[in-house]
Enzyme design. Structure first.
Site, mmCIF file in Angstrom:
data_model
loop_
_atom_site.group_PDB
_atom_site.id
_atom_site.type_symbol
_atom_site.label_atom_id
_atom_site.label_comp_id
_atom_site.label_asym_id
_atom_site.label_seq_id
_atom_site.Cartn_x
_atom_site.Cartn_y
_atom_site.Cartn_z
ATOM 1 N N GLY A 146 -16.546 15.913 28.834
ATOM 2 C CA GLY A 146 -17.853 15.637 28.267
ATOM 3 C C GLY A 146 -18.488 16.894 27.731
ATOM 4 N N PRO A 150 -21.219 20.057 27.161
ATOM 5 C CA PRO A 150 -21.788 20.974 28.158
ATOM 6 C C PRO A 150 -23.126 20.463 28.689
ATOM 7 C CG PRO A 150 -21.101 22.161 26.180
ATOM 8 C CD PRO A 150 -21.036 20.705 25.848
ATOM 9 N N VAL A 170 -23.816 18.271 31.191
ATOM 10 C CA VAL A 170 -23.999 16.890 31.665
ATOM 11 C C VAL A 170 -23.712 16.762 33.156
ATOM 12 C CG1 VAL A 170 -23.518 15.859 29.423
ATOM 13 C CG2 VAL A 170 -21.636 16.280 31.005
ATOM 14 N N GLY A 171 -23.383 17.890 33.829
ATOM 15 C CA GLY A 171 -23.232 17.841 35.279
ATOM 16 C C GLY A 171 -21.814 17.701 35.770
ATOM 17 N N LYS A 172 -20.832 18.170 35.010
ATOM 18 C CA LYS A 172 -19.436 18.014 35.432
ATOM 19 C C LYS A 172 -19.136 18.881 36.659
ATOM 20 C CE LYS A 172 -17.736 19.243 31.428
ATOM 21 N NZ LYS A 172 -18.994 19.465 30.684
ATOM 22 N N THR A 173 -19.555 20.145 36.604
ATOM 23 C CA THR A 173 -19.259 21.057 37.712
ATOM 24 C C THR A 173 -20.024 20.673 38.969
ATOM 25 O OG1 THR A 173 -18.865 22.828 36.105
ATOM 26 C CG2 THR A 173 -19.200 23.471 38.397
ATOM 27 N N SER A 222 -15.117 9.624 9.461
ATOM 28 C CA SER A 222 -16.196 8.690 9.807
ATOM 29 C C SER A 222 -17.381 8.758 8.847
ATOM 30 C CB SER A 222 -16.677 8.953 11.232
ATOM 31 O OG SER A 222 -17.187 10.260 11.354
ATOM 32 N N LYS A 269 -22.750 9.056 18.942
ATOM 33 C CA LYS A 269 -23.428 8.837 17.667
ATOM 34 C C LYS A 269 -24.673 7.961 17.841
ATOM 35 C CE LYS A 269 -19.174 9.366 14.972
ATOM 36 N NZ LYS A 269 -18.144 8.711 14.154
#
Length: 829
Positions: free
Chosen positions: A384, A386, A388-391, A707, A750
């Site tokens: 995802g 940067p 967004v809370g992955k770590t 797109s 999008k």
């Protein structure tokens, strides 16, 4: 082995002085025959007055000896040029030799003949009389020239040769004492030169050269030169041997002293520190509970260490290696506190939304609770944008499981040894990041997070991504072998979690070993909840103030989200909230006691003028301007496509740092417009009189992908028909030459970008319907999605008014949760 013709039993003692000096009487007076048998010898040159035994084994040589014995016992001894030659020819023997007298002959049981010969005089072969069945040749005697009167120079030369021989003997040269006595008593320069030459280890060609010199003084000078070279070699050899002997003596001395010290300490009852250290290491190895093969390796290295000097460089390497083996948690584990309800509470408390990720974690915990043995840890990969809370999600998983948490960053790692470690042969070698993290955790089942797995590089030092294959494969990591350890370590109990911004750069084989979980950006509503629940309280605490000092309204937070940040994650939003808290902290520290209330009207006094304006505020319905949606690494974004016409010859110009795929989409859009020009009300001759220019703003940013195809086609047709494009409609989709609209990716990002821009109507390909249905209600609420299959439907919805002469099917318009079809109007009469 080949039969040797020469076997010098004792060349040092084989020299006897001639008649008058202890030699064979009468040997010199005997007249030489004109024709004489010739005996080729190997690896030796016989000098006059030299006595030595020879073993004769070749048939031709035995016949030559027999012939000499039947005559006057005289035979010519010449050296072979090639000692390996079994049947040398006349060109393979030296022409200069020594005429010798056969003094004795003895036949051996094996058929060979042993003869004792004494050199008589030098001679040169003038012509070979016969070569079969033995060599026979005519000779030319080479008598020594007259010895000059003894001069100072000659006497000095003789003394120099004698001294050098004595010095050579002292440096280890094997010279018989009898020969040394004869040399000291000999003053004839020629005979002295011959005697010394016969006891030097000369090469055959050098010995023949000395034999061919008839001037006694010149021969002695040549021997003096050869002696000097031999002496230099002996001195270097002696130096090497002395150095090695001193080193050995030092080592032996230290060993004896160490043994004596041990005996003294034992008598005094004092503990030997080294012994105590070795015993301590042995005890730690027993307590470490290593696997059998690892324990065996540890004991082997400990045994090596016990035999090393404590100050040796290798000893410190072995000691460090043993420390690593001992400190690794071979059997240490944390006990999982598996409570589904408790884990759910922790995940809900730490993270808002992310329902898909939370559900997957709870599934893992449920399976773990039901199957306690034999379960292999999953390899999750959070992909995802940067922020967004992955770590932080990995930390929450460790808390929910009650495990240790280890995190390493793989961004920029280019050396394979960073993963697998360095071999112990290198100075300063260490295990890789994997084993270091396990040691840091202190357990063999931590939650192991690897950040930025998509940013691993590769160069001449190897590919770290390939090294991760063994680490992240549940079938292989049971016996992961680090180069430094050299023994397998079980990683199957570790729960590996990786993070990435993009899934495409990850090595396909590595991606196959991981379970990809997509984490998209947040909506305004989600950001509002996260700010209210997590970010704002954290920033109040970090800046030393409380809610009593600052009130931040929801409207102000929404304004920060829309007008001061444009991101998929939350990092910039938290920075803006932190900036507000710092300004309030400054006022509180200055003595202000009233509560500061931040509303949309007062927000500019804290953060300045808005950085981003709503797209609808910037634009109106314009000709040739289409609103597209783009996917980026940091989430979605709104992208305007501008098209204009000018007088020319029908050329198409594309600008805005476009990639090849995007340029091809523009070409396809123009071809569609020309093919359908009649239906769209565009005369064919227009395309030959006008130049078209398509530009995508933000020209410094590279753009690519298919797109934007329907957006480019809409902008071009709008410019050619002078029909405005509706400003409140965004669109995404790939266009074909026939006007078909194909599906695209990144739909969620999008749609989020459209929401942020205030656009509530979005044209999407019909085949992307499944992606729209998977959107959370918080994203799709209030949005209108127009499903299209062809460009006709796109133009129907995107242009402000109809174009062309014919009616076209009206696009399908769908609201979240339901669909409805509007019939196409009847064609005009």
């Amino acid at each position: 082995m080949k039969p040797e013709d020469v076997d010098v039993k004792d060349p040092q003692t084989a020299e006897s002085p001639p008649a008058g000096e202890g030699g064979a009487p009468g040997a010199q007076e005997k007249k030489l025959p004109e024709v004489i048998p010739v005996l080729p010898v190997r690896d030796v040159v016989v000098y006059p007055f030299m006595i030595l035994p020879l073993f004769v084994g070749r048939d031709k040589s035995i016949r030559a000896v027999d012939e000499a014995l039947t005559r006057d016992r005289m035979i010519l001894l010449v050296a072979q040029k090639d000692a390996e030659a079994e049947d040398p020819g006349t060109q393979e023997i030296y022409p200069i030799g020594t005429v010798a007298m056969i003094m004795r002959m003895l036949k051996m049981p094996d058929g060979r003949v042993k003869i004792l010969v004494q050199g008589v005089t030098r001679a040169k072969v003038t012509r070979f009389v016969r070569t079969d069945p033995f060599f026979e040749a005519r000779l030319q005697e080479m008598p020594d020239q007259e010895v000059p009167t003894m001069s100072l120079e000659l006497e000095a030369l003789i003394r120099s040769v004698k001294e050098q021989v004595a010095k050579s003997a002292s440096l280890g040269k094997s010279v018989s004492p009898d020969v040394l006595v004869i040399i000291n008593n000999l003053d004839h320069p020629g005979r002295l030169a011959d005697l010394v030459a016969s006891n030097l280890d000369l090469k055959v060609d050098q010995a023949v050269e000395v034999l061919g010199i008839t001037d006694p003084v010149a021969r002695l000078k040549r021997i003096n030169e050869l002696l000097r070279k031999e002496l230099e070699v002996l001195e270097v050899q002696h130096k090497i041997q002395s150095s090695a002997r001193e080193e050995m003596d030092k080592t032996h001395r230290e060993y004896y002293l160490r043994e004596q010290l041990k005996a003294i300490q034992k008598e005094l009852g004092e503990a030997d520190e080294r012994t105590a250290e070795l015993e301590e290491l042995a005890g730690k190895i027993e307590k470490a509970k290593m696997p059998p093969e690892v324990e065996e390796e540890a004991k082997t290295q400990l045994n090596r260490l016990s035999r090393m000097h404590p100050d040796a460089a290798e000893a410190s390497v072995v000691r460090t290696y043993l420390d690593w083996l001992i400190e690794l948690p071979w059997k240490k584990q944390t006990r999982d506190r598996i409570s589904i309800k408790n884990a759910q509470k922790i995940l809900e408390k730490d993270h808002y939304d992310l329902e898909k990720v939370k559900e997957r974690i709870l599934e893992y915990l449920a399976v773990r609770k039901l199957k306690k043995k034999g379960m292999k840890g999953p390899i999750l990969c959070f992909v995802g944008p940067p922020g967004v809370g992955k770590t932080s999600l990995g930390k929450s998983i460790a808390r929910a499981l009650g495990r240790k948490f280890v995190r390493i960053s793989l961004g920029g790692v280019r050396d394979e040894a960073e993963i697998r470690g360095h071999r112990r042969t290198y100075i300063g070698a260490l295990p890789g990041k994997i084993i270091q993290g396990i040691k840091q955790a202190g357990t063999n089942n931590p939650v192991y997070m690897m950040d930025e797995v998509d940013k691993v590089g590769a160069d001449f030092r190897g590919d770290p991504s390939a090294a991760l294959l063994e680490v992240l494969d549940p079938e292989q990591n049971v016996s992961f072998t680090d180069h430094y350890l050299g023994v397998p370590f079980d990683l199957s109990n570790v729960m590996f979690i990786t993070t990435a911004n993009l899934a495409d750069p990850i090595l396909p084989a590595l991606k196959d070993r991981m379970e990809i979980i997509e984490i998209s950006g947040y909506t305004e509503e989600e950001k509002l909840h996260i700010t209210r629940k997590y970010l704002f309280p954290r920033q109040l605490s970090e800046n030393g103030i409380t809610a009593r000092h600052l009130e931040l309204t929801d409207e102000a937070i929404l304004k920060i989200i829309n007008e001061y940040t444009r991101e998929a994650g939350l990092r910039n939003l938290e920075r803006q909230v932190a900036a507000i808290c710092r300004k309030v902290a400054k006022e509180v520290a200055a003595g202000k006691r009233e509560q500061a209330k931040v509303s949309p009207k007062t927000l500019h006094s804290f953060l300045g003028a808005p950085k981003f304006l709503s797209e609808l505020e910037q634009e109106e319905d314009e000709v040739g301007v289409g609103t597209g949606l783009a996917w980026t690494q940091t989430g979605g974004d709104v992208m305007y496509v501008e098209a204009t016409t000018m007088k020319g010859k029908g050329q198409l110009t594309l600008t805005g740092h476009l990639g090849d795929v995007m340029k091809e989409s523009a070409q396809a859009a123009l071809s569609y417009a020309r093919a359908r020009g009649g239906d769209l009300g565009i005369r064919e001759e227009v395309f030959g009189k006008l130049d078209l220019h398509v530009h995508v703003p933000a020209g410094a940013i590279p753009k690519d992908g298919p797109s934007a195809g329907i957006t480019m086609a809409t902008a071009l047709i709008s410019a050619l028909t002078r029909t405005p494009v509706r400003r409140d409609v965004a669109m995404t989709g790939e266009v074909t030459l026939r006007g078909k609209v194909l599906p695209v990716g990144g739909i969620k990002e999008k749609i989020l970008a459209a929401r942020r821009a205030g656009l509530r109507a979005v044209i999407v390909p019909r085949k992307n319907d499944k992606d729209i249905q998977e959107l959370p209600k918080t994203i799709s609420r209030g949005m209108t999605f127009v499903y299209v299959d062809s460009m006709d439907q796109v133009l129907e919805r995107a242009l402000a008014r109809r174009v062309g002469r014919r009616g076209r099917p009206v696009a399908e318009v769908a609201r979240p949760g339901r669909r409805r079809e509007r019939p196409a109007p009847p064609p005009p009469v």
